[in-house]
Enzyme design. Structure first.
Site, PDB file in Angstrom:
ATOM      1  N   PHE A  55      -2.649   4.478  -2.883  1.00  0.00           N
ATOM      2  CA  PHE A  55      -2.156   4.148  -1.541  1.00  0.00           C
ATOM      3  C   PHE A  55      -0.633   4.108  -1.576  1.00  0.00           C
ATOM      4  O   PHE A  55      -0.038   3.369  -2.347  1.00  0.00           O
ATOM      5  CB  PHE A  55      -2.687   2.801  -1.041  1.00  0.00           C
ATOM      6  CG  PHE A  55      -2.277   2.536   0.386  1.00  0.00           C
ATOM      7  CD1 PHE A  55      -3.023   3.032   1.445  1.00  0.00           C
ATOM      8  CD2 PHE A  55      -1.101   1.858   0.675  1.00  0.00           C
ATOM      9  CE1 PHE A  55      -2.623   2.833   2.764  1.00  0.00           C
ATOM     10  CE2 PHE A  55      -0.693   1.649   1.992  1.00  0.00           C
ATOM     11  CZ  PHE A  55      -1.454   2.142   3.042  1.00  0.00           C
TER      12      PHE A  55
ATOM     13  N   ASP B  73       5.504   3.671  -7.661  1.00  0.00           N
ATOM     14  CA  ASP B  73       5.435   2.951  -6.400  1.00  0.00           C
ATOM     15  C   ASP B  73       5.178   1.482  -6.728  1.00  0.00           C
ATOM     16  O   ASP B  73       4.049   1.077  -7.008  1.00  0.00           O
ATOM     17  CB  ASP B  73       4.301   3.530  -5.540  1.00  0.00           C
ATOM     18  CG  ASP B  73       4.161   2.802  -4.208  1.00  0.00           C
ATOM     19  OD1 ASP B  73       4.734   1.706  -4.064  1.00  0.00           O
ATOM     20  OD2 ASP B  73       3.463   3.321  -3.329  1.00  0.00           O
TER      21      ASP B  73
ATOM     22  N   LYS C  40       7.959  -4.628   0.588  1.00  0.00           N
ATOM     23  CA  LYS C  40       7.179  -5.865   0.730  1.00  0.00           C
ATOM     24  C   LYS C  40       8.009  -7.123   0.460  1.00  0.00           C
ATOM     25  O   LYS C  40       8.765  -7.540   1.307  1.00  0.00           O
ATOM     26  CB  LYS C  40       5.935  -5.802  -0.169  1.00  0.00           C
ATOM     27  CG  LYS C  40       4.855  -4.868   0.406  1.00  0.00           C
ATOM     28  CD  LYS C  40       3.504  -5.187  -0.176  1.00  0.00           C
ATOM     29  CE  LYS C  40       2.432  -4.214   0.251  1.00  0.00           C
ATOM     30  NZ  LYS C  40       1.772  -4.579   1.490  1.00  0.00           N
TER      31      LYS C  40
HETATM   32  C1  LIG Z   1       1.653   0.523  -3.213  1.00  0.00           C
HETATM   33  C2  LIG Z   1       2.060   0.619  -1.772  1.00  0.00           C
HETATM   34  N1  LIG Z   1       2.906   1.590  -1.394  1.00  0.00           N
HETATM   35  C3  LIG Z   1       3.303   1.729  -0.121  1.00  0.00           C
HETATM   36  C4  LIG Z   1       2.841   0.881   0.844  1.00  0.00           C
HETATM   37  C5  LIG Z   1       3.277   1.062   2.283  1.00  0.00           C
HETATM   38  O1  LIG Z   1       4.120   0.037   2.670  1.00  0.00           O
HETATM   39  P1  LIG Z   1       4.434  -0.205   4.231  1.00  0.00           P
HETATM   40  O2  LIG Z   1       3.191  -0.713   4.841  1.00  0.00           O
HETATM   41  O3  LIG Z   1       5.543  -1.207   4.198  1.00  0.00           O
HETATM   42  O4  LIG Z   1       4.876   1.101   4.779  1.00  0.00           O
HETATM   43  C6  LIG Z   1       1.963  -0.150   0.504  1.00  0.00           C
HETATM   44  C7  LIG Z   1       1.430  -1.070   1.540  1.00  0.00           C
HETATM   45  O5  LIG Z   1       0.473  -1.770   1.358  1.00  0.00           O
HETATM   46  C8  LIG Z   1       1.552  -0.284  -0.841  1.00  0.00           C
HETATM   47  O6  LIG Z   1       0.700  -1.232  -1.223  1.00  0.00           O
END
Ligand SMILES: Cc1ncc(COP(=O)(O)O)c(C=O)c1O
Length: 394
Positions: A130, A215, A244
């Site tokens: 994700f 990520d 986050k």
């Molecule tokens: C690992 C990871 N990358 C990217 C994102 C996307 O972040 P955002 O919702 O701030 O766009 C998330 C959101 O849960 C995430 O857990």
């Protein structure tokens, strides 16, 4: 809440939260909840941490926003701090996790265009990953339920099973410019790869002269018991996405780049109106001031183990729980039946906020400031819910 005016993109729980302090939030009816959800791994310092609210109040009297066309002192300060803490070279600021991933993807492809003879654009990603909901990040998100209905997606993404180093080795072609993974898959169900996985990916990327993008949007900022999850494996990525918990609830994202990648970046190739504005940077500076302290991080690792032990004890007593796993305060219980939403609802009624992933996994991502007594209190509520359920089925 006047939800009739909101596009129905969320399956919301039936409460409206209006106030928070430390480990607790209150709803519009005055009910109090112990929070093991943290706005989805955002409120790492708890709700409304004083250092952050004070920094924001102070900044609102000075300057809210100016364009990145000008120098922004707070941004330079925050970038310096992140560079020193990560060992990476330079930073691009944006507003969310998806945007941080987008920046990583763009810089990776641009770097490859600059340093390789032919344009290699392929990016290897992991199944069940994700990375966010924007088109680039969504194209890298290998879960059908998120991608369905939005095609055609961005070309150039190829997925292999998560945690399978051999599959990644086989996946690399002469068109590959980068590998993108989460150190622990979050939305994929809190999946932890073996300890050799990230070092193996690092070696593979060095050997093939491709970039390793991590990520750390969810795993970063102390969540797993080190400031960034990859640090416990003794490796460094070439690009890293953060967001986050970086701003303790004030929206901010960051893409950190190695020296080699930084050298291929030029003015104009990427931008964001709000990215790294003074308010966001003050929130992040105040957050890092606490989270980057060794004593703070070390406590996450030990208190997280205490929490996990508690989950394992519950698992032994209740056949519904298949496995309890996690690192630091990124914890989960695999369920043998897809009743995650029901458990979430029952916990909510008893004053505990938790989250379910795909109905099958209970996720626990409390604020990192959580004390032992609050861990025990939350686990007691969870155990009570499971006992009540067992009784109803006898
Ligand atoms: C690992 C990871 N990358 C990217 C994102 C996307 O972040 P955002 O919702 O701030 O766009 C998330 C959101 O849960 C995430 O857990």
């Amino acid at each position: 809440m006047k939800s009739q005016y909101l596009l129905p993109t969320y399956a919301r729980l039936p409460i409206t939260l209006t106030r928070g302090k430390g480990m607790y939030v209150w709803d519009s009816e005055g009910n109090k909840y112990l929070d093991f959800f943290s706005g989805l791994a955002v409120d790492n310092l708890g709700h409304c941490p004083l250092v952050v609210t004070k920094a924001l109040q102070d900044q609102t009297k000075k300057l809210l926003h100016v364009s990145n066309v000008f120098g922004i002192a707070e941004q330079g300060e925050l970038a310096e701090k992140l560079v020193k803490l990560s060992g990476l070279h330079q930073v691009f600021f944006c507003n969310s996790g998806a945007e941080a991933v987008e920046a990583c993807l763009k810089f990776a492809r641009y770097h490859s265009l600059k340093v390789r003879e032919s344009h290699c654009f392929e990016i290897l990603v992991a199944e069940n990953s994700f990375h966010g909901r924007t088109y680039g990040a969504l194209s890298a998100t290998m879960q059908k339920k998120y991608q369905a209905g939005f095609g055609p997606l961005l070309p150039g993404f190829k997925s292999v099973p998560f945690g399978d180093l051999e599959a990644m080795v086989k996946g690399v072609t002469d068109q590959t410019c980068a590998i993108l993974v989460e150190p622990i898959q979050g939305e994929g169900g809190v999946r932890i790869p073996s300890s050799g996985y990230l070092p193996g990916l690092r070696r593979l990327c060095d050997e093939k002269k491709i970039l390793l993008i991590l990520d750390e949007v969810q795993t970063g900022m102390g969540r797993t018991g080190s400031l960034f999850a990859h640090q416990r494996y003794g490796i460094k990525p070439d690009l890293m996405a953060l967001s986050k918990a970086l701003g303790s609830g004030f929206p901010i994202g960051a893409c950190l780049a190695s020296q080699a990648v930084s050298e291929s970046v030029e003015p104009g190739i990427h931008a964001s109106t709000f990215g790294g504005n003074p308010l966001a940077c003050r929130a992040a500076l105040a957050t890092l001031g606490i989270i980057s302290k060794k004593t703070f991080i070390d406590r996450v690792a030990t208190a997280g183990s205490f929490f996990l032990e508690g989950l394992k004890k519950i698992q032994k007593k209740h056949s519904l729980i298949g496995e309890a796993r996690g690192m630091g305060f990124m914890l989960a219980c695999e369920l043998k039946e897809p009743v995650g939403n029901e458990i979430v609802g029952r916990c909510l009624e008893r004053g505990l906020l938790i989250n379910a992933i795909q109905g099958k996994v209970l996720r626990f991502v409390p604020p990192l400031i959580i004390k032992k007594r609050e861990i025990i209190k939350g686990l007691d509520i969870l155990a009570g819910v499971l006992e009540e359920r067992d009784k109803e089925r006898r």
